[in-house]
Design a protein around this motif. Structure first.
Motif, mmCIF file in Angstrom:
data_model
loop_
_atom_site.group_PDB
_atom_site.id
_atom_site.type_symbol
_atom_site.label_atom_id
_atom_site.label_comp_id
_atom_site.label_asym_id
_atom_site.label_seq_id
_atom_site.Cartn_x
_atom_site.Cartn_y
_atom_site.Cartn_z
ATOM 1 N N PHE A 58 -79.063 2.225 -12.169
ATOM 2 C CA PHE A 58 -78.102 1.657 -13.113
ATOM 3 C C PHE A 58 -78.784 0.613 -13.989
ATOM 4 C CE2 PHE A 58 -77.864 -0.407 -9.001
ATOM 5 C CZ PHE A 58 -78.077 -1.736 -9.314
ATOM 6 N N GLU A 59 -78.058 0.221 -15.027
ATOM 7 C CA GLU A 59 -78.506 -0.831 -15.938
ATOM 8 C C GLU A 59 -77.279 -1.497 -16.529
ATOM 9 O OE1 GLU A 59 -80.571 0.808 -19.332
ATOM 10 O OE2 GLU A 59 -79.047 2.348 -19.581
ATOM 11 N N ILE A 60 -77.502 -2.601 -17.200
ATOM 12 C CA ILE A 60 -76.431 -3.272 -17.934
ATOM 13 C C ILE A 60 -76.639 -2.936 -19.396
ATOM 14 C CG2 ILE A 60 -75.386 -5.480 -18.546
ATOM 15 C CD1 ILE A 60 -76.595 -6.561 -15.867
ATOM 16 N N ILE A 61 -75.610 -2.372 -20.000
ATOM 17 C CA ILE A 61 -75.716 -1.993 -21.407
ATOM 18 C C ILE A 61 -74.786 -2.854 -22.246
ATOM 19 C CG2 ILE A 61 -76.360 0.389 -20.858
ATOM 20 C CD1 ILE A 61 -73.476 1.142 -21.805
ATOM 21 N N GLU A 62 -75.103 -2.937 -23.526
ATOM 22 C CA GLU A 62 -74.245 -3.647 -24.463
ATOM 23 C C GLU A 62 -73.336 -2.623 -25.124
ATOM 24 O OE1 GLU A 62 -74.470 -6.952 -28.035
ATOM 25 O OE2 GLU A 62 -76.296 -6.310 -27.013
ATOM 26 N N VAL A 63 -72.049 -2.877 -25.048
ATOM 27 C CA VAL A 63 -71.061 -1.980 -25.642
ATOM 28 C C VAL A 63 -69.898 -2.812 -26.171
ATOM 29 C CG1 VAL A 63 -69.950 -1.543 -23.414
ATOM 30 C CG2 VAL A 63 -69.651 0.086 -25.242
ATOM 31 N N ALA A 64 -69.486 -2.510 -27.375
ATOM 32 C CA ALA A 64 -68.340 -3.184 -27.999
ATOM 33 C C ALA A 64 -68.478 -4.706 -27.979
ATOM 34 C CB ALA A 64 -67.042 -2.759 -27.321
ATOM 35 N N GLY A 65 -69.710 -5.200 -28.167
ATOM 36 C CA GLY A 65 -69.948 -6.634 -28.204
ATOM 37 C C GLY A 65 -70.013 -7.299 -26.842
ATOM 38 N N GLY A 66 -69.941 -6.500 -25.792
ATOM 39 C CA GLY A 66 -69.985 -7.051 -24.447
ATOM 40 C C GLY A 66 -70.962 -6.283 -23.569
ATOM 41 N N TYR A 67 -70.976 -6.604 -22.292
ATOM 42 C CA TYR A 67 -71.872 -5.970 -21.328
ATOM 43 C C TYR A 67 -71.079 -5.213 -20.277
ATOM 44 C CZ TYR A 67 -75.583 -8.941 -23.156
ATOM 45 O OH TYR A 67 -76.493 -9.556 -23.965
ATOM 46 N N LYS A 68 -71.682 -4.119 -19.825
ATOM 47 C CA LYS A 68 -71.060 -3.284 -18.808
ATOM 48 C C LYS A 68 -72.167 -2.661 -17.962
ATOM 49 C CE LYS A 68 -67.660 0.400 -18.455
ATOM 50 N NZ LYS A 68 -66.736 -0.261 -17.579
ATOM 51 N N MET A 69 -71.943 -2.571 -16.654
ATOM 52 C CA MET A 69 -72.898 -1.894 -15.781
ATOM 53 C C MET A 69 -72.636 -0.399 -15.851
ATOM 54 S SD MET A 69 -73.366 -4.265 -12.427
ATOM 55 C CE MET A 69 -75.026 -3.728 -12.096
ATOM 56 N N MET A 70 -73.717 0.365 -15.998
ATOM 57 C CA MET A 70 -73.590 1.815 -16.114
ATOM 58 C C MET A 70 -74.703 2.500 -15.330
ATOM 59 S SD MET A 70 -71.012 2.344 -18.212
ATOM 60 C CE MET A 70 -71.223 3.991 -18.803
ATOM 61 N N THR A 71 -74.378 3.665 -14.811
ATOM 62 C CA THR A 71 -75.383 4.497 -14.163
ATOM 63 C C THR A 71 -76.300 5.060 -15.247
ATOM 64 O OG1 THR A 71 -73.731 5.113 -12.530
ATOM 65 C CG2 THR A 71 -75.699 6.480 -12.644
ATOM 66 N N LEU A 72 -77.572 5.164 -14.948
ATOM 67 C CA LEU A 72 -78.509 5.750 -15.906
ATOM 68 C C LEU A 72 -78.145 7.206 -16.155
ATOM 69 C CD1 LEU A 72 -81.853 4.290 -14.515
ATOM 70 C CD2 LEU A 72 -80.629 3.567 -16.574
ATOM 71 N N PRO A 73 -78.323 7.688 -17.391
ATOM 72 C CA PRO A 73 -77.936 9.059 -17.732
ATOM 73 C C PRO A 73 -78.567 10.128 -16.839
ATOM 74 C CG PRO A 73 -78.516 7.837 -19.715
ATOM 75 C CD PRO A 73 -78.856 6.959 -18.549
ATOM 76 N N GLU A 74 -79.782 9.903 -16.360
ATOM 77 C CA GLU A 74 -80.440 10.924 -15.537
ATOM 78 C C GLU A 74 -79.775 11.132 -14.176
ATOM 79 O OE1 GLU A 74 -81.986 8.172 -16.837
ATOM 80 O OE2 GLU A 74 -83.514 7.459 -15.466
ATOM 81 N N TYR A 75 -78.810 10.299 -13.833
ATOM 82 C CA TYR A 75 -78.090 10.443 -12.562
ATOM 83 C C TYR A 75 -76.701 11.060 -12.752
ATOM 84 C CZ TYR A 75 -81.824 7.734 -10.597
ATOM 85 O OH TYR A 75 -83.073 7.312 -10.205
ATOM 86 N N ASN A 76 -76.353 11.394 -13.985
ATOM 87 C CA ASN A 76 -75.010 11.925 -14.272
ATOM 88 C C ASN A 76 -74.682 13.179 -13.466
ATOM 89 O OD1 ASN A 76 -74.523 9.839 -16.021
ATOM 90 N ND2 ASN A 76 -74.816 11.056 -17.875
ATOM 91 N N HIS A 77 -75.630 14.062 -13.300
ATOM 92 C CA HIS A 77 -75.325 15.298 -12.576
ATOM 93 C C HIS A 77 -75.051 15.064 -11.090
ATOM 94 C CE1 HIS A 77 -79.712 15.127 -11.952
ATOM 95 N NE2 HIS A 77 -79.501 15.866 -10.877
ATOM 96 N N TYR A 78 -75.472 13.918 -10.563
ATOM 97 C CA TYR A 78 -75.170 13.586 -9.165
ATOM 98 C C TYR A 78 -73.764 13.031 -8.982
ATOM 99 C CZ TYR A 78 -80.181 13.977 -8.346
ATOM 100 O OH TYR A 78 -81.462 14.431 -8.251
ATOM 101 N N ILE A 79 -73.253 12.426 -10.034
ATOM 102 C CA ILE A 79 -71.943 11.796 -9.908
ATOM 103 C C ILE A 79 -70.892 12.571 -10.676
ATOM 104 C CG2 ILE A 79 -72.795 9.525 -9.351
ATOM 105 C CD1 ILE A 79 -72.468 8.753 -12.279
#
Length: 79
Positions: A58-79
């Motif tokens: 995971f990483e913290i990304i900037e979205v809509a002027g704020g921060y959000k924790m997100m799973t890295l895209p390469e793990y999408n098929h696992y979740i």
């Protein structure tokens, strides 16, 4: 909350939030002398560096002027 690393507290807040949070909102919620929007941004950068070094999914990304924790895209098929 005294004695806790700013990065660790920022991480806990972002981990528990479903919505993106602005650095100003995080700093306000912390009610700490060392918590300003700039130090929150620095904490996020430090956390992301730590995540990359330790090969986290995971990483913290900037979205809509704020921060959000997100799973890295390469793990999408696992979740």
């Amino acid at each position: 909350m005294a004695g806790r690393r700013l990065e660790t507290v920022v991480e806990a807040i972002l981990f528990s939030s479903e919505a993106a949070l602005t650095p100003a909102r995080i700093a306000e919620a912390l009610e700490r002398q060392d918590a300003t929007p700039d130090t929150v941004r620095q904490a996020v950068n430090t956390l992301n560096e730590e995540y990359r070094r330790s090969d986290r999914a995971f990483e913290i990304i900037e979205v809509a002027g704020g921060y959000k924790m997100m799973t890295l895209p390469e793990y999408n098929h696992y979740i």
